[in-house]
Write a protein that holds these residues in place. Structure first.
Motif, PDB file in Angstrom:
ATOM      1  N   THR A  12       1.691  -1.751  -7.732  1.00 32.27           N
ATOM      2  CA  THR A  12       2.091  -2.570  -6.590  1.00 32.27           C
ATOM      3  C   THR A  12       3.600  -2.760  -6.577  1.00 32.27           C
ATOM      4  O   THR A  12       4.245  -2.771  -7.629  1.00 32.27           O
ATOM      5  CB  THR A  12       1.400  -3.943  -6.625  1.00 32.27           C
ATOM      6  N   ASP A  13       4.141  -2.890  -5.372  1.00 31.26           N
ATOM      7  CA  ASP A  13       5.559  -3.229  -5.230  1.00 31.26           C
ATOM      8  C   ASP A  13       5.723  -4.677  -4.780  1.00 31.26           C
ATOM      9  O   ASP A  13       6.817  -5.091  -4.397  1.00 31.26           O
ATOM     10  CB  ASP A  13       6.249  -2.288  -4.245  1.00 31.26           C
ATOM     11  N   PHE A  14       4.626  -5.450  -4.799  1.00 30.12           N
ATOM     12  CA  PHE A  14       4.626  -6.887  -4.486  1.00 30.12           C
ATOM     13  C   PHE A  14       5.042  -7.173  -3.046  1.00 30.12           C
ATOM     14  O   PHE A  14       5.537  -8.251  -2.732  1.00 30.12           O
ATOM     15  CB  PHE A  14       5.525  -7.664  -5.452  1.00 30.12           C
ATOM     16  N   THR A  15       4.828  -6.209  -2.150  1.00 33.56           N
ATOM     17  CA  THR A  15       5.098  -6.450  -0.733  1.00 33.56           C
ATOM     18  C   THR A  15       4.144  -7.511  -0.209  1.00 33.56           C
ATOM     19  O   THR A  15       2.933  -7.405  -0.418  1.00 33.56           O
ATOM     20  CB  THR A  15       4.927  -5.156   0.071  1.00 33.56           C
ATOM     21  N   PRO A  16       4.645  -8.558   0.469  1.00 32.16           N
ATOM     22  CA  PRO A  16       3.733  -9.590   0.993  1.00 32.16           C
ATOM     23  C   PRO A  16       2.732  -8.972   1.963  1.00 32.16           C
ATOM     24  O   PRO A  16       3.099  -8.151   2.814  1.00 32.16           O
ATOM     25  CB  PRO A  16       4.677 -10.569   1.707  1.00 32.16           C
ATOM     26  N   PRO A  17       1.472  -9.328   1.868  1.00 38.71           N
ATOM     27  CA  PRO A  17       0.466  -8.748   2.755  1.00 38.71           C
ATOM     28  C   PRO A  17       0.556  -9.334   4.155  1.00 38.71           C
ATOM     29  O   PRO A  17       1.109 -10.419   4.369  1.00 38.71           O
ATOM     30  CB  PRO A  17      -0.851  -9.151   2.086  1.00 38.71           C
ATOM     31  N   ASP A  18       0.005  -8.579   5.120  1.00 38.39           N
ATOM     32  CA  ASP A  18      -0.108  -9.117   6.467  1.00 38.39           C
ATOM     33  C   ASP A  18      -1.076 -10.289   6.472  1.00 38.39           C
ATOM     34  O   ASP A  18      -2.011 -10.350   5.668  1.00 38.39           O
ATOM     35  CB  ASP A  18      -0.613  -8.039   7.426  1.00 38.39           C
ATOM     36  N   GLU A  19      -0.850 -11.229   7.377  1.00 33.30           N
ATOM     37  CA  GLU A  19      -1.756 -12.374   7.471  1.00 33.30           C
ATOM     38  C   GLU A  19      -3.078 -11.943   8.087  1.00 33.30           C
ATOM     39  O   GLU A  19      -3.141 -11.051   8.932  1.00 33.30           O
ATOM     40  CB  GLU A  19      -1.120 -13.477   8.309  1.00 33.30           C
ATOM     41  N   GLY A  20      -4.139 -12.604   7.655  1.00 27.79           N
ATOM     42  CA  GLY A  20      -5.451 -12.319   8.211  1.00 27.79           C
ATOM     43  C   GLY A  20      -6.071 -11.066   7.620  1.00 27.79           C
ATOM     44  O   GLY A  20      -5.575 -10.479   6.654  1.00 27.79           O
TER      45      GLY A  20
END
Length: 759
Positions: free
Chosen positions: A644-652
């Motif tokens: 993982t590159d710890f990119t914030p996930p999309d909401e929902g």
């Protein structure tokens, strides 16, 4: 995707999972997973019990049989009856004989009623329907298939085929060379009721067993009892051919078809009253082995060889010894795109698999059965990247990719220990299951153009799993049954996890109509393949802004409601299910998306409706079946395990790549005049997710047909056409978790089967 990013992803596919385990004998209450109990009450028209009636249970597909007599209350009971199709014949002086067809399911113990009429002066025997068409004791959605079903379904008996699952299971389909059921791909294979452990998710594309060696298979897709483990999406309980269906006979099966494909087998079997054996040797090859990234097949050969044996010895009336062993070796070329073929990419995958289990089944007393089953399993997958460039290529056309090497061996030693008690209204089960695992993994990366230094890693992790289960099937009345139990699982490896999961359900049969309503609630824990990363591979990931998080077990919560409706010997079943997941197992691509490594997503939810329908033998010639699924497969949150590159996930929630809303299958088997037969299967899919979505790919339809003729009892010829219209479509396209694959082209296959006796 940059070269460094690919390097990181390649580097971490095969970092294994350690595990630790114990397996001991447990004295509880449980069945071995392939046996059922046949019990009933024989009475006259006024419901008065009939004593000393002779009851004979005869298998339809072999010479196996068992006999009992009714007691003073008209009751009889037969324990340790293998699942399958039977005829039950009841005889008593002064009464008309009763002869019924009967299906025995694993772990079942329905209480059947057999009314006998007074015999007329001239008596005749008539075979009627089964005594109870629908068993009201289960909360499980399942299908039971025989070897005749497998042989009749177009393409289902091929070594690498899973048509016998996808044709009869709603919501089951093959995507990127992996079987998916109800939106997931973690399934369990059992042989003679004993699980075949394999913790390496999606590392193998070869078969677990050859369908030609199967006698009966029970396919469960939800509502599992505590005995059947934690693989949430599908359980396949295989009862292999035993030799009881053979009398000193050898069968030769030879095929040849499109793309120079062959799939041939020689099998031998025989039996006495106490001993039976069956053994087979199979070979297969084809120019089109795996799904391709483009419509044209390039570098896609596959060949394999496998052996199988089953031995059964009835040592005493109370003791049965069973051994099952299998070994396979498979070779796959990894398909190329046109560009990859041009620059000399020649990756391959080699696989080996050996499995053996020994079962001792002991009847302690009537209604009490113990089983002890130690096993061993060795599985190997070896991915080797090759680069064979053409020296005449112009500058800049050579291969610049990162070439992976990924070898993974896993050894499993373990066992299953159970005991069952079927008494009165109770059909209780409990037991222990576990295994120890030792892995040997090598992963290496080298730049084809020599632009970077080679990286490699060797790991030898170990670990294991231990499970304890207990449950009871309690019949409050003949029309209401409650099921309850729990399964405790201890996983030990790079991390340690303990989970206790409940399973509860109910089945209610409406009298006279025989409609069965069922409800189920259960929780599951699926132990992870723990990947380990160290040394230069880990440092490379950190330098590029990535990290590798440990994989934790998947935790599932499932709710299901269903209704089974028998109408004039037709059987219709409808189900509604919801599965909520934490740490959902998925996989990311290695190479051309034919080989994967696992990762986990924070959450997932899968919900849908399913319908199945199956007819009786119409006019003793035609049988039809239908499966339909409407479901949604969605994920949410970040990657919680794996690279993982710890990119914030999309909401929902977002749609997962194997989301296909509608899946339909319709088929038939028919017996025609002059000992000929025909079978057909139509499959429709509404289309999988298009890239990252939210749109879906166009729908697709395929139709396959088999025609054949028998010449006496020994010789049979058949012809199969798969995907007759040669419809070509993009099955799935690349997104975060998946790959690009086109469906198989039209294939024609001819088969010859010849059976003869030996001395």
């Amino acid at each position: 995707m940059s070269g460094h990013f690919r390097l990181c992803r390649f580097a971490f596919r095969k970092l294994i999972l350690p595990w630790l385990v114990l397996v001991l004998i447990f004295q509880g209450i449980a069945f071995a997973g392939i046996f059922g109990t046949v019990r009933g009450i024989v009475h006259d028209a006024q419901h008065r019990p009939i004593e000393n009636a002779t009851v004979v249970l005869q298998a339809k597909q072999s010479d196996w049989k068992k006999e009992a007599a009714t007691d003073g209350e008209g009751r009889f009971q037969m324990d340790a009856v293998p699942a399958g199709m039977y005829t039950i014949h009841i005889v008593r002086d002064g009464f008309r004989d009763v002869k019924n067809d009967l299906t025995v399911l694993p772990d079942s113990a329905p209480l059947l009623h057999f009314p006998m009429e007074l015999a007329p002066v001239h008596q005749s025997v008539e075979v009627t329907d089964s005594a109870q068409p629908v068993d009201a004791g289960f909360s499980t959605a399942s299908a039971t298939l025989t070897r005749e079903d497998i042989q009749s379904t177009p393409g289902a008996s091929r070594t690498n085929s899973l048509e016998f699952i996808t044709a009869y299971t709603p919501g089951a389909y093959m995507v990127h060379d992996q079987l998916h059921i109800r939106g997931g791909h973690q399934v369990s294979w059992l042989i003679d009721g004993v699980p075949v452990p394999n913790t390496n998710i999606a590392s193998n594309v070869g078969p677990q067993f050859d369908p030609k060696d199967i006698d009966v298979v029970e396919i469960q897709r939800g509502g599992y009892s505590a005995e059947y483990g934690d693989r949430t999406y599908g359980v396949f309980n295989v009862i292999p051919r035993s030799g009881f269906e053979r009398n000193r006979e050898i069968e030769l099966a030879a095929t040849y078809g499109s793309f120079h494909s062959t799939d041939s087998q020689i099998s031998i079997g025989d039996h006495t009253d106490r001993f039976a054996y069956y053994t087979s040797l199979s070979v297969n090859r084809t120019d089109v082995g795996l799904m391709t990234p483009e419509p044209q097949e390039r570098h896609d050969n596959n060949n394999g060889v496998g052996g199988f044996t089953s031995l059964i010895f009835n040592a005493t009336k109370a003791d049965q010894l069973r051994f099952v062993g299998s070994a396979r070796a498979d070779y796959f070329q990894i398909p190329n795109t046109a560009d990859q073929q041009l620059i000399g990419v020649r990756d391959i995958q080699r696989e080996r698999d050996v499995f053996g289990n020994f079962s001792w089944v002991h009847t302690v007393n009537p209604g009490i059965l113990t089983t002890l089953a130690p096993f061993y399993h060795w599985n190997r997958s070896a991915y080797d990247g090759y680069d064979r460039p053409d020296p005449n290529l112009p500058p800049g056309s050579q291969d610049t990719r990162i070439i992976p090497t990924d070898h993974h061996d896993s050894h499993y030693e373990g066992g299953l220990a159970t005991l069952a008690v079927t008494r009165g209204r109770h059909n209780a089960r409990a037991g222990l299951y576990g295994f120890a695992q030792q892995d040997d993994a090598f992963f290496g990366l080298v730049a084809a153009d020599g632009s970077s230094a080679p990286l490699s890693q060797t790991e030898h992790p170990g670990g294991g799993l231990f499970s304890l289960f207990a449950e009871d099937q309690y019949r409050i009345t003949d029309w209401l049954t409650l099921n309850g139990g729990f399964r405790y699982t201890h996983f030990s490896g790079g991390l340690t996890e303990d989970h206790v999961n409940p399973r509860v359900g109910a089945a209610l049969r409406v009298p006279k109509l025989n409609w069965v309503f069922r409800a189920f609630y259960g929780r599951y824990y699926q132990a992870p393949p723990l990947l380990t990363v160290s040394g230069p591979l880990l440092q490379q990931a950190i330098d590029e802004g990535f990290d590798f998080l440990p994989l934790r077990g998947e935790r599932d919560e499932q709710r299901e409601f269903g209704l089974t409706v028998p109408i004039r010997r037709w059987e219709f079943d409808i189900s509604n299910f919801q599965t909520h997941v934490r740490n959902f197992f998925d996989h990311d691509v290695l190479g051309n998306a034919n080989i994967f490594f696992p990762l986990t997503i924070d959450r997932a939810r899968i919900h849908g409706w399913e319908l199945t329908a199956r007819s009786p033998r119409i006019a003793n010639r035609l049988q039809v079946y239908l499966t339909y699924s409407h479901q949604f497969v969605e994920g949410a949150g970040a990657v919680t395990g794996g690279l993982t590159d710890f990119t914030p996930p999309d909401e929902g929630f977002f749609l997962l790549d194997h989301d296909q809303r509608d899946t339909l299958g319709v088929g038939f088997h028919s017996s025609l005049p002059w000992r000929t037969f025909a079978s057909g299967n139509l499959s429709y899919g509404s289309g999988f997710l298009d890239g990252d979505g939210p749109g879906h790919l166009p729908g697709h339809t395929e139709f396959s047909l088999s025609l054949g003729k028998s010449f006496g009892e020994r010789f049979r010829v058949s012809f199969t056409a798969q995907n007759i219209s040669d419809s070509r479509y993009l099955l799935d396209s690349a997104n975060t978790f998946g790959g690009t694959h086109w469906n198989y082209r039209r294939q024609f296959t001819g088969e010859l089967r010849y059976r003869f006796h030996f001395r």
